[in-house]
Structure formats: C-alpha cells, structure tokens
Scaffold this active site. Sequence first.
Site, PDB file in Angstrom:
ATOM      1  N   ILE A 174       0.815  -1.213   0.000  1.00  0.00           N
ATOM      2  CA  ILE A 174       0.000   0.000   0.000  1.00  0.00           C
ATOM      3  C   ILE A 174       0.848   1.262   0.000  1.00  0.00           C
ATOM      4  CG2 ILE A 174      -1.960  -1.109   1.126  1.00  0.00           C
ATOM      5  CD1 ILE A 174      -1.017   0.007   3.780  1.00  0.00           C
ATOM      6  N   LYS A 212       5.277   2.820  -0.652  1.00  0.00           N
ATOM      7  CA  LYS A 212       6.648   2.468  -0.979  1.00  0.00           C
ATOM      8  C   LYS A 212       7.514   3.703  -0.894  1.00  0.00           C
ATOM      9  CE  LYS A 212       9.362   0.085  -4.531  1.00  0.00           C
ATOM     10  NZ  LYS A 212       9.313  -0.534  -5.878  1.00  0.00           N
ATOM     11  N   GLY A 213       8.720   3.518  -0.393  1.00  0.00           N
ATOM     12  CA  GLY A 213       9.696   4.585  -0.336  1.00  0.00           C
ATOM     13  C   GLY A 213      11.051   4.086  -0.762  1.00  0.00           C
ATOM     14  N   SER A 214      12.074   4.923  -0.576  1.00  0.00           N
ATOM     15  CA  SER A 214      13.421   4.536  -0.992  1.00  0.00           C
ATOM     16  C   SER A 214      14.001   3.438  -0.119  1.00  0.00           C
ATOM     17  CB  SER A 214      14.346   5.761  -0.955  1.00  0.00           C
ATOM     18  OG  SER A 214      13.896   6.747  -1.854  1.00  0.00           O
ATOM     19  N   ALA A 264      11.902   1.612   2.417  1.00  0.00           N
ATOM     20  CA  ALA A 264      10.908   0.778   3.087  1.00  0.00           C
ATOM     21  C   ALA A 264       9.704   0.595   2.186  1.00  0.00           C
ATOM     22  CB  ALA A 264      10.488   1.398   4.419  1.00  0.00           C
ATOM     23  N   VAL A 285       5.478  -0.507   2.635  1.00  0.00           N
ATOM     24  CA  VAL A 285       4.388  -0.626   3.597  1.00  0.00           C
ATOM     25  C   VAL A 285       3.354  -1.576   3.013  1.00  0.00           C
ATOM     26  CG1 VAL A 285       2.665   0.587   4.977  1.00  0.00           C
ATOM     27  CG2 VAL A 285       4.813   1.723   4.393  1.00  0.00           C
ATOM     28  N   LYS A 319       5.308  -1.885   8.109  1.00  0.00           N
ATOM     29  CA  LYS A 319       6.373  -1.114   7.476  1.00  0.00           C
ATOM     30  C   LYS A 319       7.645  -1.940   7.520  1.00  0.00           C
ATOM     31  CE  LYS A 319       8.759   3.355   7.758  1.00  0.00           C
ATOM     32  NZ  LYS A 319       8.849   4.641   8.500  1.00  0.00           N
ATOM     33  N   ASP A 379       8.827  17.261  11.174  1.00  0.00           N
ATOM     34  CA  ASP A 379       8.437  16.870   9.813  1.00  0.00           C
ATOM     35  C   ASP A 379       6.917  16.820   9.697  1.00  0.00           C
ATOM     36  OD1 ASP A 379       8.928  16.280   7.194  1.00  0.00           O
ATOM     37  OD2 ASP A 379       9.243  14.141   7.509  1.00  0.00           O
TER      38      ASP A 379
END
Length: 944
Positions: free
Chosen positions: A30, A32-34, A36, A38, A53, A167
């Site tokens: 569901i 996505k990052g650089s 990790a 999820v 995560k 943040d």
Amino acid sequence: MAGPQESSTSSGSRKSGSRAVGQFNIGSEIGKGSFAQVYLGWHKETKAAVAIKSVELERLNKKLRENLYSEIQILKTLRHPHIVALHDCIESTSHINLIMEYCELGDLSLFIKKREKLATHPATHDMARKYPSMPNSGLHEVVIRHFLKQLTSALEFLRSKNYVHRDVKPQNLLLLPSQPFRDQRSRPVMQASQDSLIPISGLASLPMLKLADFGFARVLPSTSLADTLCGSPLYMAPEILRYERYDAKADLWSVGTVLYEMSTGRPPFRARNHVELLRKIEAAEDVIKFPREVSITPELKALIRSLLKRSPVERLSFENFFTHQVVTSEIPGLVEDDIPKSLRQESRDPRSAFQSGSPSLSSRSPRQTGHQSPTEALVSRSPRDQQPRSPQVGSPGGSRYARRSNESQRTTGNSPREGGEGLGIRRPVAQHAMTAPVQQVAYDSVTGRNRASPPTSLLDQVRRNRALSNPPITEEERAAQDVALEREYVVVERRHVEVNALADELAANEKLGDASQRSGPITRRYTQQGAPTSTTGAISTPYSRNALATQPRHDRKSSYEKSLSASPGSASSAISKAIQDASLRLFGFKVPPLRASPKGPSPPLYQAFPTYPTPQAPVGLLGDGRNVQGTDEDGKAAQTIEELATRSDCVYGFAEVKYKQLVPLAPSADHILGGLEPEQLVNEEDGLTVEAIVALSEEALVLYVKSLTLLARAMDIASLWWSKKSRGDTGTGLSAAAAQTVVQRINAVVQWVRQRFNEVLEKSEIVRLKLTEAQKQLPDDHPSHPSNHGTESIASSAGSPTKQVYLTPGISAEKLMYDRALEMSRAAAIDEVTNENLSGCEISYITAIRMLEAVLDNDEGSGSETRRLSTGKEAEREAVKEVSGGELDSDEEAHVRKRRLAAVRKKQQMIAEANSKTNLVYQQAVRRRSGDMTPRSVPSHASS
C-alpha cells in the site's frame, strides 16, 4: 518471528500475500519509499488489519539506522489517540518490520488532492454531502477546524513530553474513517489500546487524524535549540532552511503550511529546492495572500498568518496556539446532526485522566481545566464524553487514558503492547541491545504536574537569538550534522550542492559586468584543487510524487533559450552555512564562511568563488598560448558552455525515449479515495516484461549519467570563468554593456543547466530504483539477478546509503548514442536522396552530429576520474570502433555528418532560391494583369 528465508525473498513474493511476520500475515503493498515498503496485514487470529512497514537494513547507513531506531524508541513511549501507534516490532537478519495502526484513507495530501471525489467513497460520502468543498478552493472550513483540533491535540501531547516532530506535513497526517463508519464495517482494525481509535477532539462523524512518521523527531526541551537540517522542504521552517538554531516553534510553521494547504488546496510556497523555497519565503515578507475563491473566516486566516512568520520570535507561541480561539471555540457552520445534544460536567472531562508522571495536558491549557465557557465546550469536547470511564493503570510504555472497567470490549484485535511483556525488538539470535540516538526522557524525575515551563518571553527569545547568531560549534558536531531533505532521509550529494550554489551565485550577481565594480579584494581560503565527484545514477535524491512530464522537441536548437526564473533582485544564497557543513562532511574540507553585511541581508550571498571547488582548466578554454582579450575569453567560455548544454540536451532527449516507456504516467493515487480496495489494484507495468524493464532501465540510466556528465562539465567551465571574472583577470578592455551581455548570456545557460541537472538527477534516481527492483524479480539463474552480479557497476557516491547499481556488461552510453546517430543519419540520407522532408533531414543531421560530439567528449579537461563509469572509456571507444567496422573513427564520422549537413543546407538554399524566383515571376505576372484592368487617367487639354 520472521526467519532469514523470509527476509531474503524478493519484492515479488512479498506481494503474493504468502509471507508472515510473527503473528501477522502480509498482504498487498500500500506504500513504498526509498528504504521501506508498507504492506497491508492481518492478525492471524483476530483478522484485525494492521500496516506493516518493512525496512531493508542493507539500504540504510549508520545514520539512517539511528533515525529508524529513534523512531521506534519514540513510538514506544507515545500513546495518544491522534498519534499512529506502534503495535509491535520484529527484526530479522535483513529487515525490520514495524507493525503499526492501519489508516485506510491514506494521508491528508491525498485527501486534499482528491477533495472533489470524496463523495464517491463510502467512508467520506456523508462528510462530502454535509461539508462540500468549494470549486478552486480547499476543504470546507468545518473539516479544516476538525483536523486542526485533532492535530493540536497530538502536538500538545508531544509538547508536554518535550518532543519536536520536525516533519509535520500532509503526507505524515494519516486518516481513518469515522467511528460510526468503522463500527458498520465487517473488517476490524487493530487498536493499540481500548480507546486508541476514539478521537478526543473534533467531530465523531468526520475522519480521524493521526500524526505519523517520527523518523526526524527528537527530545527537545523548551530551553534547547537544534541545528539539524531535516524534514520536507516545502514545509520546513525558514530557520531550518537557513541552517540556524531552532526550537519546537519550527513545528508551528509546518502547522501553518498544512492549514494553508487545507484552505487553498496548495502549499503557501512552491519551489524546486530548498534554496528557491527560502528565497520565496524571504521575498514574501510575511505577507500571506489567499485566493479570492477561498471562503474561510477571518479568524482562521489570522491564525494561519500568525503561524507563517519568518522569525520564530514573531511567530505564535505554543501556549497562545493551544488556547487560540479557532482551536478552542465552537466550530461554526455545523449541521444539526453534528451538534452535541447535551453537555457533560467539567469534572468528567476524560482529558484530565492522564496516568503518567509527565505534565498532564489538563494543566497546560485553560480549556482543559474546567474554565471553558459552554459555547467553547460545545465542540471542543471529545466524542468520548458520552462514555464515562474510571481510572485505569497505564502501562510503563506511555500514558493511557482512563476508561470504565465494565465497558464492553470491542471486537477488534488488541495490540501486543497490551500484554505484560511490553514492546521490544525481537531478534532471531541473541544480540547486544541497540542504542537509540535520542535520549529517552526520564519521566520519573518530573516533579509535579506543573513542571512544564512557561513560554519564553519575547525579550528572552530576542536575547537568546542574538547570543546564538554565531554559536561556537566544534568540528565533530559539524561533521555529525544531518543534511536531510525529504521524508526518506535523503543526504545532499556533493555535486548537487555545487551546481545549485554556483547557479545561485551567478543569478545573484548577474549585473556584475566588470570586476572593477566589486568593492575591495576577495578574501580566499585554501581549497582543495580537484574535480567534483562523480554524478551517477546511483545517487539518493528526493523522490518526486509529481508527474515528470517533458515537453516535446520539434527542433534541435539550443533549448536553454527558454524563459528562466533567475531574478537577480531576489536571488540569494539561502543555505550558505549548510554548504559549509555539508562540505566538511562530504568533501573533507570546508568552504569559507560568509560575512554578513551591515544591513544583514537574509540570507547572505555566496562569496565569489570558493563555494564551488576549483576545477582544472578544461580543454575548451585553452588557447594557443598567446594573450587573448577578455572579450574573446568570455565569448569562448559562453560558446563552450552552450555547446556542452546542447549536447547534453540531445542525450537527454534520447534518454527520455527510454524513460517514457518505463514511466508512461505518474503513479496514480486515485485508488485509495476512489472507492477501490487495495486488493483490486493492478500492476501498471504489466505491459513490459521484467527483462524489458531491466534493459530499458539500464539504457536510460547510462544515458542520464552521460547527460549529467556533460552538464557537470558545463558547470566546471562556468565556475572557472566566474572565478576569473570575480578576481578581475578578464575584461580589462571590455565595455560595461558588452560585459553585462556576456554575464547575462552565461547566466541564462547556467540557470538552464541547473534546472536540467536537478531534473536529470531526480529521474536517474527513479530509473535506478526501477532497475534494482526489476533485477530482484528476475530468475535466480539470470545474469542480471543480484546474486549473479559482477564488477561492472556504477559506483554510488561516497556516503550514499544506496547500494551499487550493476549493469549488464557491454552497456554504455557511447555505444547507444553512436547507434542512434548512425540510424538517424541513414534515415536522413534516404530523405535527402529523394528530396523529401529536407527540414527533417537537417534536424536529424544536427542531432547526429551533436551526439557524435558527445561521444567524442571526454572528461580529461575537468580532471575528474571518478566521473567515468567503472567499465572505462577505452573499452567504450573500442566498442564504438567495432560497430563502425574499423573503417572510420568517430572523428571521421563526425566530419562526414557535417559534410552531409552542409550538402542538405545547400540544397535547402537552392530550393528556397528557386521558390523565391517562382514567387517573384508570379507576382510580376499578377501585377501586369491587374495593371491592364486599372482605369487610366485621361490627359487634360485645358491648356490648349
């Protein structure tokens, strides 16, 4: 517990839903990052939904691991209904899996973006019907105030524990469907405690907001200042962008930007990078304008303006923010169904039932101490007021809200943190205890509930800021400072800083026509002589969530002639101190500090040159040894820079052909709020096989690297020219007007190069990620599978947290460019023979010539050995020579292309002359015919 075999599976197997982590099954992806991914997960027994995560440890360097462990330690101590809870943490040999609360409506940024489609989603249908969004505006003010109350509740809780989030942005504000809607759903959501899914502020009929992503959070007492550059640029406070000391008030600026975006549908300041962002903030001078279409009350506008103050001293304080009328008063414009029918006694306010030794929220705000007016308590009262409860002993992990012991148990699953064992990181083997970089607050040492310090007075803050305007910091502290820019903990790359620094300096000093206009000598410190580091595709760059669309090219003229946003009046070097600290950390040496002018411009400008490391003299600027006039040197520099920019543009256009096949459209975000379940999502890359994705990614990556190399050489030459110009080595016999023209000409190219460099850097990172993910999906026996990688790779930059990128042997930009130039030349030759589409022939020949010139271009002039690929230039030259059959080398090929181009232009000129003669004859014939039909005057005989 996840075993090693589970951690080593590819991402493709993760999507299959067959994996399990501890007591949880992993479902579809569901997010996505650089670093990790999820996934949606379910508890094996209760079937309660969770968000998993999964972080791959191999992609994290030491600092990023510390941030991750810091986030875990912080979440372990936090328990609040409007903060995303951490259920469990399971670590394997290669992954850390964080089991967190599942927020199925996504984040607030998506909610704002899809505000016109909220009526189509079952969870937001009633809200959109009661509080619709106005056209060309943001969310309804009732919804804005509802989310503001819940966000304020979370920040007030963090403030009581001396945390600063650093943040706060819409992407980190996750949403849950309203409690009535969740009660009707058959799929339960795992809750961290008995009341973690019940809002304590706002309206029960609207979605519930939760603050997430504590990777940048830290303990920061009210009397302390921090100096780490972190967070997301669009929502960063100006003091963080200026790399100044800051306190928890930085979060209040971010709250103001979130409120503005909810009200208008867009951020208050938009920019491509943090330098431009700070420039726009400074240029606005605290004047926050709202579009005419926005219909919000003046009180809300005043609150936003009080939060968006450049100076932290002038910004609204936390105490005044928590007690602001917009936060505490009744929400105007409620429908009848959302107005509470009765008021509870103030003594039964559940918010006074915190069970921890930390300062309670009830003692921090008048609205929580029983001094509320009936109208203020009408809406600010929690939806829990209808559920009285008795005190309950909280767990050591954090504060708990009391609840009646005889209340019926919800059907949803409970978090493992409800057990007596508490939350810990379970490892497969016995290992030493991890050390978190953030010091845990000693809650037992807090004496009394009124421990929270009152807000510092304005005079004290002014005195403190003056004392810390140039604080003494040791070299070790400077080396340890973060330079992070997006939510994925991105470290600023050296060349990225250099290019933007030089472009900002030229933009700010565009009117410098002659060195004599500079007042006083330039103080220079020692800097290492050498070339910048390699700019490859294996660089961690901020991932853009927007579509990376490019304009089609119909011509091969210099594309840098487009309009540029270089404003000398407003240009400023916003991160001068950040450049110094980043250079110490990344380069190994420190650039000279800036001297503030008596007027104190904010931010100060860069000095003339040392901010950009001195490159060796490139070949394009070497003459025949004779003294050359300044005009000739300036002209040669401008011509060389323009030629390199044009060649890089040709290579960039070729790379775009590959890129558009990989990324035809921006990632679609319509699914979460479009009524579709995550399981119904289809793979958008089904049209390409895995092998095709790998091949296209490799070709696009090497072409982007070649384009970056040419752009870097152009900036090297511009840097050398600018250093001579600043020292007064050139321009002795140059008029002011001519010097100004040359400066403007070079500045225009430099600004274009900077814009293109940042764009290519970002796209190369996207291609790199696609390549690495596609390689993992290949069969195990495939040569490009990670287990079979050889030594041919594009090495990552120093200090980069990413792994190396492995390429198939034989893939090189030079070979691709040579083949493309040959193909275009052959097609143009056929059209030339048949005298068809001669204008297209000219464009094809020009493009082929420039591609061959790019092939011939080498890096010897820049002195940068690291800018070459590990395969070596000599091997690539040999490959090009083999393709040509050994009959012609690249120089002869380029000469042949130029001869063909001259022939085509000659033919075009002949055709144009013939057409002009034909038109002239036709016009004369028409003129004669029209003259015969024109009546002639009769001669006069009056004189006779």
